[in-house]
Motif scaffolding. Structure first.
Motif, mmCIF file in Angstrom:
data_model
loop_
_atom_site.group_PDB
_atom_site.id
_atom_site.type_symbol
_atom_site.label_atom_id
_atom_site.label_comp_id
_atom_site.label_asym_id
_atom_site.label_seq_id
_atom_site.Cartn_x
_atom_site.Cartn_y
_atom_site.Cartn_z
ATOM 1 N N LEU A 538 0.828 -1.219 -0.039
ATOM 2 C CA LEU A 538 -0.202 -0.074 0.006
ATOM 3 C C LEU A 538 0.812 1.305 -0.100
ATOM 4 C CD1 LEU A 538 -2.709 -1.288 2.652
ATOM 5 C CD2 LEU A 538 -2.949 -1.286 0.293
ATOM 6 N N ALA A 539 0.289 2.369 -0.621
ATOM 7 C CA ALA A 539 1.157 3.477 -0.613
ATOM 8 C C ALA A 539 0.959 4.285 1.002
ATOM 9 C CB ALA A 539 0.363 4.674 -1.620
ATOM 10 N N SER A 540 2.048 5.075 1.376
ATOM 11 C CA SER A 540 2.057 5.696 2.469
ATOM 12 C C SER A 540 0.832 6.634 2.735
ATOM 13 C CB SER A 540 3.117 6.701 2.552
ATOM 14 O OG SER A 540 4.486 5.983 2.559
ATOM 15 N N GLY A 541 0.484 6.698 3.821
ATOM 16 C CA GLY A 541 -0.823 7.705 4.149
ATOM 17 C C GLY A 541 -1.783 7.149 5.454
ATOM 18 N N VAL A 542 -2.795 7.885 5.631
ATOM 19 C CA VAL A 542 -3.596 7.366 6.744
ATOM 20 C C VAL A 542 -4.659 6.034 6.171
ATOM 21 C CG1 VAL A 542 -5.665 8.275 8.010
ATOM 22 C CG2 VAL A 542 -3.681 9.728 7.524
ATOM 23 N N TYR A 543 -4.839 5.273 7.205
ATOM 24 C CA TYR A 543 -5.915 4.256 6.830
ATOM 25 C C TYR A 543 -6.597 4.181 8.029
ATOM 26 C CZ TYR A 543 -3.226 2.933 2.780
ATOM 27 O OH TYR A 543 -2.603 2.830 1.720
ATOM 28 N N PHE A 544 -7.763 3.541 7.956
ATOM 29 C CA PHE A 544 -8.624 3.069 9.236
ATOM 30 C C PHE A 544 -9.067 1.717 9.024
ATOM 31 C CE2 PHE A 544 -9.587 7.336 7.179
ATOM 32 C CZ PHE A 544 -9.734 8.340 8.443
ATOM 33 N N TYR A 545 -9.040 1.112 10.263
ATOM 34 C CA TYR A 545 -9.511 -0.079 10.725
ATOM 35 C C TYR A 545 -10.699 -0.245 11.577
ATOM 36 C CZ TYR A 545 -6.790 0.484 15.033
ATOM 37 O OH TYR A 545 -6.271 0.808 16.234
ATOM 38 N N GLN A 546 -11.726 -1.086 11.111
ATOM 39 C CA GLN A 546 -12.811 -1.192 11.518
ATOM 40 C C GLN A 546 -13.428 -2.613 12.101
ATOM 41 O OE1 GLN A 546 -16.433 0.749 9.542
ATOM 42 N NE2 GLN A 546 -16.902 -1.211 9.140
ATOM 43 N N LEU A 547 -13.765 -2.552 13.296
ATOM 44 C CA LEU A 547 -14.442 -3.745 13.974
ATOM 45 C C LEU A 547 -15.910 -3.885 13.982
ATOM 46 C CD1 LEU A 547 -13.417 -6.531 15.342
ATOM 47 C CD2 LEU A 547 -13.410 -5.074 17.528
ATOM 48 N N GLU A 548 -16.417 -4.926 13.361
ATOM 49 C CA GLU A 548 -17.860 -5.109 13.381
ATOM 50 C C GLU A 548 -18.197 -6.226 14.245
ATOM 51 O OE1 GLU A 548 -19.797 -4.388 9.288
ATOM 52 O OE2 GLU A 548 -17.567 -4.319 8.776
ATOM 53 N N SER A 549 -18.953 -6.361 15.302
ATOM 54 C CA SER A 549 -19.459 -7.559 15.884
ATOM 55 C C SER A 549 -20.696 -7.232 16.648
ATOM 56 C CB SER A 549 -18.538 -7.866 16.987
ATOM 57 O OG SER A 549 -19.045 -8.846 17.877
ATOM 58 N N ASN A 550 -21.800 -8.132 16.314
ATOM 59 C CA ASN A 550 -23.115 -7.887 16.830
ATOM 60 C C ASN A 550 -23.648 -6.530 16.703
ATOM 61 O OD1 ASN A 550 -23.256 -10.767 17.712
ATOM 62 N ND2 ASN A 550 -22.639 -10.338 19.859
ATOM 63 N N ASN A 551 -23.825 -6.181 15.591
ATOM 64 C CA ASN A 551 -24.315 -4.758 15.470
ATOM 65 C C ASN A 551 -23.753 -3.632 15.844
ATOM 66 O OD1 ASN A 551 -26.384 -5.953 13.716
ATOM 67 N ND2 ASN A 551 -27.669 -6.479 15.528
ATOM 68 N N GLN A 552 -22.462 -3.939 16.580
ATOM 69 C CA GLN A 552 -21.587 -2.716 17.063
ATOM 70 C C GLN A 552 -20.403 -2.591 16.129
ATOM 71 O OE1 GLN A 552 -20.828 -2.846 21.477
ATOM 72 N NE2 GLN A 552 -21.667 -4.690 21.246
ATOM 73 N N VAL A 553 -19.988 -1.288 15.818
ATOM 74 C CA VAL A 553 -19.063 -0.930 14.888
ATOM 75 C C VAL A 553 -17.910 -0.022 15.675
ATOM 76 C CG1 VAL A 553 -18.414 0.106 12.781
ATOM 77 C CG2 VAL A 553 -20.426 -1.222 12.770
ATOM 78 N N GLN A 554 -16.694 -0.329 15.717
ATOM 79 C CA GLN A 554 -15.741 0.755 16.215
ATOM 80 C C GLN A 554 -14.817 0.632 15.013
ATOM 81 O OE1 GLN A 554 -14.272 -0.077 20.114
ATOM 82 N NE2 GLN A 554 -16.156 -0.909 20.900
ATOM 83 N N MET A 555 -14.187 1.951 15.186
ATOM 84 C CA MET A 555 -12.999 2.455 13.894
ATOM 85 C C MET A 555 -11.954 3.280 14.435
ATOM 86 S SD MET A 555 -13.694 4.319 10.169
ATOM 87 C CE MET A 555 -14.381 2.731 9.563
ATOM 88 N N LYS A 556 -10.791 2.927 14.086
ATOM 89 C CA LYS A 556 -9.852 3.890 14.508
ATOM 90 C C LYS A 556 -8.901 4.060 13.307
ATOM 91 C CE LYS A 556 -9.272 2.606 19.274
ATOM 92 N NZ LYS A 556 -9.636 4.012 19.985
ATOM 93 N N LYS A 557 -7.903 5.038 13.368
ATOM 94 C CA LYS A 557 -7.086 5.594 12.323
ATOM 95 C C LYS A 557 -5.654 5.006 12.543
ATOM 96 C CE LYS A 557 -6.195 10.032 12.296
ATOM 97 N NZ LYS A 557 -6.480 11.508 12.338
ATOM 98 N N MET A 558 -4.846 4.960 11.405
ATOM 99 C CA MET A 558 -3.532 4.570 11.660
ATOM 100 C C MET A 558 -2.887 5.109 10.368
ATOM 101 S SD MET A 558 -3.498 0.330 10.912
ATOM 102 C CE MET A 558 -4.440 -0.167 9.369
ATOM 103 N N MET A 559 -1.416 5.295 10.657
ATOM 104 C CA MET A 559 -0.431 5.934 9.569
ATOM 105 C C MET A 559 0.332 4.977 9.176
ATOM 106 S SD MET A 559 0.196 8.804 7.849
ATOM 107 C CE MET A 559 -0.308 10.155 8.803
ATOM 108 N N LEU A 560 0.595 4.660 7.771
ATOM 109 C CA LEU A 560 1.638 3.783 7.118
ATOM 110 C C LEU A 560 2.588 4.862 6.527
ATOM 111 C CD1 LEU A 560 2.633 1.331 5.956
ATOM 112 C CD2 LEU A 560 0.917 1.573 4.147
ATOM 113 N N ILE A 561 3.946 4.514 6.884
ATOM 114 C CA ILE A 561 4.985 5.275 6.376
ATOM 115 C C ILE A 561 5.834 4.532 5.656
ATOM 116 C CG2 ILE A 561 6.714 7.183 7.129
ATOM 117 C CD1 ILE A 561 5.391 8.082 9.303
ATOM 118 N N GLN A 562 5.954 4.412 4.321
ATOM 119 C CA GLN A 562 6.708 3.649 3.790
ATOM 120 C C GLN A 562 8.204 4.161 3.556
ATOM 121 O OE1 GLN A 562 6.283 0.649 3.090
ATOM 122 N NE2 GLN A 562 4.281 0.425 2.270
#
Length: 562
Positions: A538-562
């Motif tokens: 993947l290219a450098s930049g901001v990405y988001f990771y999302q967790l889904e479980s039993n109709n609940q959703v949580q998301m956080k941000k992370m930074m990839l630097i190549q």
């Protein structure tokens, strides 16, 4: 072996000189310490149970000397290391001290402002990682434990800024050893003002005060700060991640979805794999400091290979014989089906030795124990590379990287498969016979003839899982932690917790909202999980990771630097 002083730093503080001797910094990356989550509660007795052997070890690095000089051999006079693991309820410390003259604080001595003058361990905690230059009055604290204190009293210090710490439930015990003593401690999380979650970062440090002559402190050894006043500065503490990785009697071997390049280098794929420190010295002969003899091992797998990265610090590399155990060599033991017999079964119990060869970029000598003519083991497909290097402080090390074919070692490449393992190093410093042997797990040098002494290892699947131990409550809610490290290049670890069995989907998205990878998509049990994400394509930049479980959703941000 000749003692070598690496450097001496003179600093003037309030008209008193403080000498700082640099011990070898043996961690490849000291930016963050890694504190794994314990699978069960250890017994607090000062004895190193097997679970501690799978917890990363950290060395107290800097000597701050008083009026008396350190003796000729700091290995025996004053050296120390520590390990930490945690549960939702408690934080556990195990500190090993080598001190050839233990001095107990007198029972009639009540001036706690000078308690540092006697042999004692100091533990520092900054629960909110404020990392300030002075104690913040919120949760910054120093605890001191004196050797031989039968009262089991814990002293705490906050630079008179508060808050009040309740130490009534702190439990600790010590155990005398041949070269000093061990201390095992349990702190209650609530009493540290710490509310732990996987991925949380805290401030953490450990020091040791040494009194040899019963005339006050002779020296102090500490982990990060290079001046004695580091104990007053939380900004000098180390930073530790409360990891979702499991600490267990069993070595957890993570699955990789990208094969490492076998070149004798610790590339990015290895960064997310916790190092396991060899802990058992068969002898302390000819040892001066950790650069004389220390070893760390990392291990991962895929359907084709068992990958192993071993780094050994050895200040005197020797090969003057046949290349057997009397010369410098790395030994890897595998019991592929964990048959756990007391003799080698001539089926899949093996020992592989890699002997140091001057001028050869690879440790090329392979010796095999445990096979027979009727059950030959073909090592023609082994991929290996080794490099000898010297760092800026003059410390010499060997890095050996291996890819062992699963078919060759007869290992069933399937998640949850158990096998036996041990990693050793034979050390010869001055020619002739071996001086000592360093083992990762075994307390006796008998693994070469008794495979039962190997410890269990488990091949983990996509999701290294910290199961809920007996007596431990399941997580109370769905929790998605911040990835570590962050920013990352290109590998990071995402941890999360499930309060109940449920379908789980963990996905990664780019800033345009496009899904770039699905890391998990299955039903899982309650517990804590850690997943490795590799962004090398993947290219450098901001990405988001999302967790889904039993109709609940949580998301956080992370930074990839190549």
């Amino acid at each position: 072996m000749k003692p070598v002083v690496l450097f001496i730093l003179f600093t003037v503080v309030t008209l008193s000189a403080i000498n700082s001797y640099a011990q070898p910094v043996l961690e490849e990356e000291m930016e963050f310490l890694l504190y794994p989550k314990a699978q069960y509660y250890p017994k607090i007795d000062g004895i190193m149970d097997n679970i501690w052997l799978n917890v990363p070890r950290y060395v107290m690095t800097y000597y701050c000397l008083g009026t008396n000089k350190l003796e000729a051999n700091p290995w025996y006079d004053c050296s120390a290391e520590w390990r930490v693991m945690w549960t939702d309820q408690a934080m556990y410390w195990f500190v090993q001290v080598r001190d050839d003259s233990l001095v107990k604080k007198g029972d009639d001595y009540t001036d706690e402002t000078e308690g540092y003058r006697w042999d004692s361990i100091e533990i520092f905690n900054d629960a909110n990682n404020s990392h300030t230059d002075t104690y913040d009055g919120v949760d910054d604290v120093q605890f001191r434990i004196h050797w031989g204190d039968l009262s089991k009293f814990i002293r705490f210090w906050t630079d008179r800024k508060g808050p009040e710490f309740d130490v009534s439930e702190v439990e600790w015990n010590e155990q005398i050893t041949d070269v000093g003593y061990n201390v095992e401690i349990m702190f209650i999380m609530d009493e540290l003002f710490l509310f732990p979650k996987p991925g949380m970062i805290i401030g953490s440090d450990c020091h040791y005060n040494d009194n040899d002559l019963n005339k006050g402190r002779d020296s102090k050894i500490q982990s990060f700060g290079k001046i004695e006043l580091s104990h007053m500065r939380p900004s000098a503490f180390g930073r530790a991640v409360l990891s979702g990785w499991t600490a267990s009697d069993t070595l957890m071997v993570v699955k990789t979805f990208s094969a490492p390049i076998i070149d004798g280098e610790m590339d990015d794929l290895w960064q997310g794999v916790p190092p396991i420190s060899a802990s058992q010295y068969m002898s302390n002969a000819n040892l001066y400091n950790y650069a004389d003899l220390a070893m760390k091992t990392r291990m991962m797998w895929d359907e084709n290979y068992l990958y192993t990265l071993v780094k050994v610090w050895d200040d005197s590399l020797v090969r003057d014989g046949a290349g057997d155990y009397n010369d410098d060599s790395i030994e890897l033991y595998v019991d592929a089906d964990f048959s756990h017999g007391t003799t080698y079964d001539n089926i899949n119990d093996i020992q592989i030795a890699f002997g140091y060869q001057p001028g050869d970029p690879a440790l090329s000598a392979i010796h095999l124990v445990g096979s027979s003519v009727s059950t030959p083991i073909d090592f023609s497909g082994v991929l290996q590379a080794a490099k000898v290097s010297t760092d800026e402080l003059g410390n010499t090390s060997i890095t050996l990287e291996l890819a062992l074919p699963m078919t060759a070692i007869k290992l069933n490449a399937a998640p949850n498969h158990l096998f036996g393992v041990e990693m050793d190093y034979n050390d010869d410093d001055d020619g002739g016979d071996r001086d000592t042997k360093l083992k990762t797990y075994g307390k006796t040098d008998d693994t070469w003839q008794n495979p039962r002494l190997m410890i269990p290892a488990k091949l983990l699947g996509n999701n290294p899982h910290t199961s809920v131990a007996d007596g431990e409550e399941a997580p109370l809610s769905l929790t998605l932690a911040q990835n570590y490290p962050n920013p990352f290049n290109p590998v990071t670890v995402i941890t999360y917790s499930l309060a109940e069995p449920s379908p789980v989907k963990l996905s990664v998205y780019n800033v345009l909202g496009h899904q770039v990878q699905v890391l998990v998509n299955e039903t899982q049990s309650a517990g804590n999980y850690a997943v490795t994400f590799n962004g090398e394509d993947l290219a450098s930049g901001v990405y988001f990771y999302q967790l889904e479980s039993n109709n609940q959703v949580q998301m956080k941000k992370m930074m990839l630097i190549q």
